[in-house]
Design an enzyme around this catalytic site. Sequence first.
Site, PDB file in Angstrom:
ATOM      1  CE1 TYR A 263      -4.304   0.692  -0.308  1.00 26.33           C
ATOM      2  CE2 TYR A 263      -4.404  -1.415   0.828  1.00 26.33           C
ATOM      3  CZ  TYR A 263      -5.011  -0.437   0.061  1.00 26.33           C
ATOM      4  OH  TYR A 263      -6.307  -0.575  -0.335  1.00 26.33           O
TER       5      TYR A 263
ATOM      6  CD  GLU B 252      -4.954   5.060   0.856  1.00 33.15           C
ATOM      7  OE1 GLU B 252      -4.904   5.819   1.843  1.00 33.15           O
ATOM      8  OE2 GLU B 252      -5.901   4.288   0.627  1.00 33.15           O
TER       9      GLU B 252
ATOM     10  CG  ASP C  13      -7.819   9.710 -24.133  1.00 36.93           C
ATOM     11  OD1 ASP C  13      -6.722   9.131 -24.183  1.00 36.93           O
ATOM     12  OD2 ASP C  13      -8.887   9.134 -23.866  1.00 36.93           O
TER      13      ASP C  13
ATOM     14  CB  THR D 128      -4.040   3.571 -22.079  1.00 36.61           C
ATOM     15  OG1 THR D 128      -3.755   3.674 -23.474  1.00 36.61           O
ATOM     16  CG2 THR D 128      -5.533   3.726 -21.859  1.00 36.61           C
TER      17      THR D 128
ATOM     18  CE  LYS E 251      -6.104   1.776 -25.922  1.00 37.12           C
ATOM     19  NZ  LYS E 251      -6.361   2.411 -24.626  1.00 37.12           N
TER      20      LYS E 251
ATOM     21  NE  ARG F  32      -4.825  -4.827 -20.151  1.00 35.63           N
ATOM     22  CZ  ARG F  32      -5.187  -4.403 -21.357  1.00 35.63           C
ATOM     23  NH1 ARG F  32      -6.132  -3.487 -21.472  1.00 35.63           N
ATOM     24  NH2 ARG F  32      -4.652  -4.878 -22.443  1.00 35.63           N
TER      25      ARG F  32
HETATM   26  N1  PLP Z   1      -9.047   6.611 -23.978  1.00 32.99           N
HETATM   27  C1  PLP Z   1      -8.933   6.077 -25.194  1.00 32.99           C
HETATM   28  C2  PLP Z   1      -8.739   6.974 -26.370  1.00 32.99           C
HETATM   29  C3  PLP Z   1      -8.985   4.687 -25.374  1.00 32.99           C
HETATM   30  O1  PLP Z   1      -8.886   4.165 -26.606  1.00 32.99           O
HETATM   31  C4  PLP Z   1      -9.175   3.867 -24.230  1.00 32.99           C
HETATM   32  C5  PLP Z   1      -9.240   2.398 -24.328  1.00 32.99           C
HETATM   33  O2  PLP Z   1      -9.430   1.800 -25.312  1.00 32.99           O
HETATM   34  C6  PLP Z   1      -9.309   4.469 -22.991  1.00 32.99           C
HETATM   35  C7  PLP Z   1      -9.231   5.840 -22.891  1.00 32.99           C
HETATM   36  C8  PLP Z   1      -9.631   3.675 -21.760  1.00 32.99           C
HETATM   37  O3  PLP Z   1      -8.599   2.947 -21.285  1.00 32.99           O
HETATM   38  P1  PLP Z   1      -8.829   1.777 -20.213  1.00 32.99           P
HETATM   39  O4  PLP Z   1      -9.345   0.613 -20.958  1.00 32.99           O
HETATM   40  O5  PLP Z   1      -7.472   1.581 -19.636  1.00 32.99           O
HETATM   41  O6  PLP Z   1      -9.811   2.289 -19.208  1.00 32.99           O
END
Ligand code: PLP
Length: 426
Positions: free
Chosen positions: A56, A58, A202, A228, A231, A237
């Site tokens: 842990y 936090e 994002d 993320t 990818k 992950r």
């Molecule tokens: N944002 C985008 C553009 C994504 O393609 C994804 C997942 O495919 C996510 C966020 C979400 O990621 P997670 O599956 O780790 O929650």
Amino acid sequence: MTDRISLTLAQADPDVAAAVDHEILRQHEGLEMIASENFVSEAVLEAAGSIFTNKYAEGYPGRRYYGGCEYADVVENLARDRARQIFGGDHVNVQPHSGSQANASAYAAVLQPGDTILGLDLSHGGHLTHGHRLSFSGKLYRPTFYQVRRDTELIDYDELEAIAEREKPKAIIGGGSAYPRLWDFARMRQIADKVGAVYIFDMAHIAGLVAGGVHPSPVPHAQITTTTTHKTLRGPRAGLILCEQALAAAVDKAVFPGQQGGPLVHIVAAKAVAFGEALRPEFRTYAAQTVANAKVLAAALQQAGFRIVSGGTDNHLMLVDVFEKGILGSEAELALGKAGITVNKNTIPYDTNPPLKASGIRVGTPALTTRGMKEPEMRQIAVWIAKALDQRNDDAALERIRGEVAELASRFPLYAWRRAPVAVGV
Ligand code: PLP
């Protein structure tokens, strides 16, 4: 428990061990072409499977709510430093458990419930967390959407601007899960500034390409960038947030205690390893090859008679309009699966079919490029995809392609410790 703590997985739980072994075989023998997937290195796997899972921690390095965090601090600081080295930006938070939680935290840092957000429509390439009604983002906030143009299938920035002026969103969200083209980050920031919105980008799909220097970076333009890490970036992950210094405290508070409790320290350690890898020159080669492979694959599929949404790709993924040939995305996914090629059905812009059937498939090259595949393999795979879709109702033909696929896969070994599945369970 103490009498069982040193058993191996196979000894302790043969059913789970068998599922793992089958998955090992599946990943080795098939062609993984889901655009959001990749294969992490053995070093990343080792860190993700490490004893840090017991800890842990936090809080943040130097400011924890638990004792015994000295080594947790080491790995979190390494992950933070390396992420900043890769992407720049004033501040980084490496604790989000996932991309969705990174987005939830980014929104929470700058928005109040009920505020208007403006994101790319899911069926035009966006993501659930950008305002879809079934996601927290569409329930907690008031979602509005921009789309791609019907003629070019590229983002319609004029429409985006008009919607922004009309709806006055508090945040404009860029990025998505199925957009194969470059983004105009500067234009989006300009629009956001004009209407007083925060620009959040994002970059989940393209983060590895940005890290590898083969794709422009949103970080200098967006006040907050989320991603993320699993990818194209080829880490464990999980998620990550970069932001301007002025938002650093709000972002940190939104992650912990806002959205999460203790960070997954084993995953933070694995992020540190992956970011270290992304800083190496080989990663630039990897990123460039991923894009080169996608371009060749898209062109080869076009040559085989398929329509590629927007006419091609600038990144690691493409959307193939299979319905133009009378094939549903769901049928294509199934047939290609039988042939050992894993893809996912995907809506295409202005789709006339529902998402569970869809008119397209999304195809990506990050995982195969990690295995070392290059242009000749992409051309061969395009031939198999065309053949499998043509013969989608002929299981014997699909099985034959599966054999050829497995042969190709065996020439591009993955993990050295590959095992045969044990004959129990599953
Ligand atoms: N944002 C985008 C553009 C994504 O393609 C994804 C997942 O495919 C996510 C966020 C979400 O990621 P997670 O599956 O780790 O929650």
